[in-house]
Write an enzyme that holds these catalytic residues in place. Structure first.
Site, PDB file in Angstrom:
ATOM      1  N   HIS A  52       0.846  -1.192   0.000  1.00 39.68           N
ATOM      2  CA  HIS A  52       0.000   0.000   0.000  1.00 39.68           C
ATOM      3  C   HIS A  52       0.888   1.252   0.000  1.00 39.68           C
ATOM      4  O   HIS A  52       2.112   1.158   0.190  1.00 39.68           O
ATOM      5  CB  HIS A  52      -0.936   0.019   1.209  1.00 39.68           C
TER       6      HIS A  52
HETATM    7  P1  TYD Z   1      -1.395  -2.542   7.606  1.00 37.61           P
HETATM    8  O1  TYD Z   1      -0.938  -1.133   7.712  1.00 37.61           O
HETATM    9  O2  TYD Z   1      -2.075  -2.946   6.310  1.00 37.61           O
HETATM   10  O3  TYD Z   1      -0.169  -3.547   7.850  1.00 37.61           O
HETATM   11  P2  TYD Z   1       1.188  -3.791   7.033  1.00 37.61           P
HETATM   12  O4  TYD Z   1       1.456  -2.594   6.194  1.00 37.61           O
HETATM   13  O5  TYD Z   1       2.200  -4.038   8.089  1.00 37.61           O
HETATM   14  O6  TYD Z   1       1.013  -5.026   6.207  1.00 37.61           O
HETATM   15  O7  TYD Z   1      -2.361  -2.854   8.843  1.00 37.61           O
HETATM   16  C1  TYD Z   1      -2.806  -4.155   9.118  1.00 37.61           C
HETATM   17  C2  TYD Z   1      -4.066  -4.053   9.982  1.00 37.61           C
HETATM   18  O8  TYD Z   1      -3.777  -3.439  11.235  1.00 37.61           O
HETATM   19  C3  TYD Z   1      -5.178  -3.228   9.337  1.00 37.61           C
HETATM   20  O9  TYD Z   1      -6.411  -3.871   9.600  1.00 37.61           O
HETATM   21  C4  TYD Z   1      -5.129  -1.912  10.064  1.00 37.61           C
HETATM   22  C5  TYD Z   1      -4.572  -2.273  11.430  1.00 37.61           C
HETATM   23  N1  TYD Z   1      -3.747  -1.204  12.003  1.00 37.61           N
HETATM   24  C6  TYD Z   1      -4.179  -0.476  13.083  1.00 37.61           C
HETATM   25  O10 TYD Z   1      -5.285  -0.682  13.600  1.00 37.61           O
HETATM   26  N2  TYD Z   1      -3.386   0.506  13.605  1.00 37.61           N
HETATM   27  C7  TYD Z   1      -2.160   0.781  13.079  1.00 37.61           C
HETATM   28  O11 TYD Z   1      -1.455   1.692  13.583  1.00 37.61           O
HETATM   29  C8  TYD Z   1      -1.709   0.029  11.935  1.00 37.61           C
HETATM   30  C9  TYD Z   1      -0.401   0.300  11.303  1.00 37.61           C
HETATM   31  C10 TYD Z   1      -2.537  -0.957  11.429  1.00 37.61           C
END
Ligand code: TYD
Length: 137
Positions: A52
């Protein structure tokens, strides 16, 4: 954003026979004030995280344990950064598509972020990302 804005920062190391310490001060060691900290761990072998971009969020990524690759893409160029030391960090500017791969066993990925969690700041579709990049040029 351009890939050239991303950079690996060599953080301070306060060495001590009792163990080392690395401080990170918002606005001093990194170019933004820190409003959120999170970390990923227990990452299964072969897994990829990220996939993303963020519209406005700035981030700073540290492999506080183990190692992994961060691949950044600005819609024109890609650059891969290998993080494997607790005193290196990668500054990730806004509008950078990122993927984190090749996590070593037991690795911990620490992320310092310039703002609170906001799902509206995410772009999770690569074609949409390219569209937004194109409209900004
Ligand atoms: P995501 O940012 O997509 O993870 P990565 O980039 O590490 O693969 O987030 C994964 C899940 O966690 C998504 O459902 C959102 C949640 N989340 C939070 O609730 N708070 C946060 O600070 C972050 C970074 C993610």
């Amino acid at each position: 954003m351009s890939i050239e804005q991303a950079r690996v920062v060599n953080l301070r190391r306060i060495s001590d026979p009792k163990g080392n310490l690395t401080p990170i001060e918002g606005g001093q060691d990194i170019p933004f004030e820190i409003r959120r900290v999170y970390y990923t761990y227990d990452i299964p072998g072969g897994e990829t995280r990220g996939g993303h971009a963020h519209m406005r969020l700035e981030q700073f990524i540290v492999a506080v344990s183990g190692s992994f690759d961060v691949v950044l893409d600005d819609g024109k160029a890609r650059a891969s950064f290998f993080l494997n030391r607790s005193y290196y960090g990668l500054y990730v500017p806004p509008m950078a598509w990122r993927e984190l791969t090749n996590f070593s066993s037991g690795s911990v990925c620490l992320v310092l972020a310039s703002d609170h969690y906001d799902e509206a700041d995410y772009i999770r579709d690569y074609d949409e990302f390219l569209g937004v990049i194109g409209s900004q040029r």
